[in-house]
Write a protein that holds these residues in place. Structure first.
Motif, PDB file in Angstrom:
ATOM      1  N   MET A  49       0.881  -1.233   0.111  1.00  0.00           N
ATOM      2  CA  MET A  49       0.250  -0.103   0.075  1.00  0.00           C
ATOM      3  C   MET A  49       0.854   1.168  -0.138  1.00  0.00           C
ATOM      4  O   MET A  49       0.374   2.466  -0.648  1.00  0.00           O
ATOM      5  N   VAL A  50       2.053   1.470   0.606  1.00  0.00           N
ATOM      6  CA  VAL A  50       3.028   2.416   0.640  1.00  0.00           C
ATOM      7  C   VAL A  50       3.456   2.604  -0.607  1.00  0.00           C
ATOM      8  O   VAL A  50       3.543   3.870  -1.177  1.00  0.00           O
ATOM      9  N   VAL A  51       3.833   1.626  -1.369  1.00  0.00           N
ATOM     10  CA  VAL A  51       4.415   1.817  -2.803  1.00  0.00           C
ATOM     11  C   VAL A  51       3.160   2.416  -3.615  1.00  0.00           C
ATOM     12  O   VAL A  51       3.698   3.036  -4.774  1.00  0.00           O
ATOM     13  N   LEU A  52       2.059   1.721  -3.540  1.00  0.00           N
ATOM     14  CA  LEU A  52       1.119   2.030  -4.451  1.00  0.00           C
ATOM     15  C   LEU A  52       0.682   3.499  -4.174  1.00  0.00           C
ATOM     16  O   LEU A  52       0.486   4.133  -5.058  1.00  0.00           O
ATOM     17  N   ALA A  56       1.129   6.618  -6.869  1.00  0.00           N
ATOM     18  CA  ALA A  56      -0.053   7.623  -7.388  1.00  0.00           C
ATOM     19  C   ALA A  56       0.089   9.008  -7.044  1.00  0.00           C
ATOM     20  O   ALA A  56       0.167   9.780  -7.859  1.00  0.00           O
ATOM     21  N   ALA A  57       0.801   9.113  -5.717  1.00  0.00           N
ATOM     22  CA  ALA A  57       1.252  10.898  -5.535  1.00  0.00           C
ATOM     23  C   ALA A  57       2.376  11.059  -6.610  1.00  0.00           C
ATOM     24  O   ALA A  57       2.262  12.330  -7.010  1.00  0.00           O
ATOM     25  N   THR A  58       3.248  10.385  -6.905  1.00  0.00           N
ATOM     26  CA  THR A  58       4.309  10.739  -7.992  1.00  0.00           C
ATOM     27  C   THR A  58       3.654  10.795  -9.385  1.00  0.00           C
ATOM     28  O   THR A  58       4.079  11.950  -9.974  1.00  0.00           O
ATOM     29  N   ALA A  59       2.690  10.211  -9.571  1.00  0.00           N
ATOM     30  CA  ALA A  59       1.988  10.366 -10.804  1.00  0.00           C
ATOM     31  C   ALA A  59       1.268  11.760 -10.782  1.00  0.00           C
ATOM     32  O   ALA A  59       1.186  12.508 -11.740  1.00  0.00           O
ATOM     33  N   GLY A  60       0.698  12.153  -9.774  1.00  0.00           N
ATOM     34  CA  GLY A  60       0.133  13.223  -9.598  1.00  0.00           C
ATOM     35  C   GLY A  60       0.816  14.381  -9.523  1.00  0.00           C
ATOM     36  O   GLY A  60       0.551  15.429 -10.155  1.00  0.00           O
ATOM     37  N   ALA A  61       1.944  14.236  -9.099  1.00  0.00           N
ATOM     38  CA  ALA A  61       3.026  15.466  -9.109  1.00  0.00           C
ATOM     39  C   ALA A  61       3.589  15.484 -10.634  1.00  0.00           C
ATOM     40  O   ALA A  61       3.594  16.814 -10.839  1.00  0.00           O
ATOM     41  N   PHE A  62       3.730  14.627 -11.191  1.00  0.00           N
ATOM     42  CA  PHE A  62       4.110  14.578 -12.792  1.00  0.00           C
ATOM     43  C   PHE A  62       3.051  15.135 -13.509  1.00  0.00           C
ATOM     44  O   PHE A  62       3.407  16.150 -14.335  1.00  0.00           O
ATOM     45  N   PRO A  71      -5.229  19.295 -14.646  1.00  0.00           N
ATOM     46  CA  PRO A  71      -5.504  19.157 -12.974  1.00  0.00           C
ATOM     47  C   PRO A  71      -6.441  17.998 -12.810  1.00  0.00           C
ATOM     48  O   PRO A  71      -6.520  17.481 -11.679  1.00  0.00           O
ATOM     49  N   VAL A  72      -7.190  17.615 -13.853  1.00  0.00           N
ATOM     50  CA  VAL A  72      -8.149  16.574 -13.468  1.00  0.00           C
ATOM     51  C   VAL A  72      -7.444  15.171 -13.134  1.00  0.00           C
ATOM     52  O   VAL A  72      -7.598  14.521 -12.494  1.00  0.00           O
ATOM     53  N   ILE A  73      -6.462  15.044 -13.975  1.00  0.00           N
ATOM     54  CA  ILE A  73      -5.615  13.976 -13.966  1.00  0.00           C
ATOM     55  C   ILE A  73      -4.861  14.046 -12.570  1.00  0.00           C
ATOM     56  O   ILE A  73      -4.668  12.787 -11.837  1.00  0.00           O
ATOM     57  N   ALA A  74      -4.343  15.076 -12.227  1.00  0.00           N
ATOM     58  CA  ALA A  74      -3.435  15.288 -11.037  1.00  0.00           C
ATOM     59  C   ALA A  74      -4.473  15.189  -9.733  1.00  0.00           C
ATOM     60  O   ALA A  74      -3.864  14.502  -8.882  1.00  0.00           O
ATOM     61  N   GLY A  75      -5.605  15.574  -9.840  1.00  0.00           N
ATOM     62  CA  GLY A  75      -6.412  15.474  -8.761  1.00  0.00           C
ATOM     63  C   GLY A  75      -6.744  14.076  -8.566  1.00  0.00           C
ATOM     64  O   GLY A  75      -6.956  13.485  -7.461  1.00  0.00           O
ATOM     65  N   THR A  76      -7.094  13.313  -9.663  1.00  0.00           N
ATOM     66  CA  THR A  76      -7.438  11.957  -9.670  1.00  0.00           C
ATOM     67  C   THR A  76      -6.167  11.047  -8.916  1.00  0.00           C
ATOM     68  O   THR A  76      -6.336  10.160  -8.091  1.00  0.00           O
ATOM     69  N   ALA A  77      -5.042  11.581  -9.322  1.00  0.00           N
ATOM     70  CA  ALA A  77      -3.970  10.581  -8.876  1.00  0.00           C
ATOM     71  C   ALA A  77      -3.812  10.944  -7.424  1.00  0.00           C
ATOM     72  O   ALA A  77      -3.449  10.082  -6.539  1.00  0.00           O
ATOM     73  N   GLY A  82      -4.270   9.152  -1.720  1.00  0.00           N
ATOM     74  CA  GLY A  82      -4.998   9.316  -0.306  1.00  0.00           C
ATOM     75  C   GLY A  82      -5.685   8.188  -0.035  1.00  0.00           C
ATOM     76  O   GLY A  82      -5.749   7.762   1.222  1.00  0.00           O
ATOM     77  N   GLY A  83      -6.640   7.691  -1.050  1.00  0.00           N
ATOM     78  CA  GLY A  83      -7.520   6.547  -0.913  1.00  0.00           C
ATOM     79  C   GLY A  83      -6.585   5.330  -0.613  1.00  0.00           C
ATOM     80  O   GLY A  83      -6.916   4.306   0.350  1.00  0.00           O
ATOM     81  N   LEU A  84      -5.549   4.898  -1.150  1.00  0.00           N
ATOM     82  CA  LEU A  84      -4.510   3.955  -0.999  1.00  0.00           C
ATOM     83  C   LEU A  84      -3.738   3.991   0.552  1.00  0.00           C
ATOM     84  O   LEU A  84      -3.819   3.009   1.102  1.00  0.00           O
TER      85      LEU A  84
END
Length: 200
Positions: A49-52, A56-62, A71-77, A82-84
């Motif tokens: 879960m930490v890796v996932l 996801a946070a790294t994908a959102g940052a990129f 912003p939609v993709i970043a917000g979703t990531a 956060g959900g993970l």
């Protein structure tokens, strides 16, 4: 210009407002089910879960840092991250207090972010309604002016036709009078009348 009245169902109105709470509650519930099925104090599951969540946070940052980031993709990531993280804590922790605390925090953050987008959407909707009302008023004003202009033209044409009919009746009546001489009218400077043929 009558528009159809559209009555939205109450579920369609309430569903967007309840979506953040439903999403975080679902993640918490699934995390606790996962906890009951052996994830409690499982280092492998926690590491997964930490890796996932980190991925996801790294994908959102990129997605947000990229040129012209979406912003939609970043917000979703970031939401997935956060959900993970919430699911990992809910699955790993042995008590319910920490998962509930994180659930409350995540729900508050989700509502805080959603309120910003709801405000923007409401402003855009109000601006659209205002623009539509202005256009409707403008078109209605143009229609009223054109209707008045057409009515005035019709009235002028009607009065002109009535005047022409009255003039023709007067000319015919005058020509029928005994002793009428059209040459006298012409000599007086009036326009020449058409010749009247006498029927014997």
């Amino acid at each position: 210009m009558n528009e159809p009245i559209i009555a939205r169902h109450w579920l369609a109105i309430v569903a967007p407002k309840a979506a953040p709470a439903i999403a975080t509650s679902t993640v918490l519930t699934l995390g606790r089910i996962w906890n009951a099925n052996g994830a409690e104090h499982s280092f492998g599951n926690a590491a997964l879960m930490v890796v996932l969540a980190t991925g996801a946070a790294t994908a959102g940052a990129f997605a947000s840092a990229g040129r012209g980031g979406d912003p939609v993709i970043a917000g979703t990531a970031f939401a997935a991250s956060g959900g993970l993280a919430l699911a990992g804590v809910a699955g790993y922790a042995d008590g319910l207090s920490l998962p509930l605390l994180l659930w409350a925090l995540a729900t508050a953050v989700a509502y805080g972010l959603a309120a910003r987008y709801w405000r923007t959407d409401r402003r855009a909707t109000l601006a659209h309604h205002r623009h539509t009302a202005e256009r409707r008023e403008e078109h209605g004003h143009i229609e009223r002016v054109e209707a008045l202009r057409a009515g005035a033209q019709i009235e002028v044409a009607r009065s002109g036709a009535a005047y022409a009919e009255q003039l023709a009746t007067a000319l015919v009546t005058r020509a029928a009078l005994p002793g009428f001489n059209p040459k006298t009218l012409t000599d007086a400077g009036l326009p020449e009348l058409p010749a009247v043929t006498e029927h014997e």
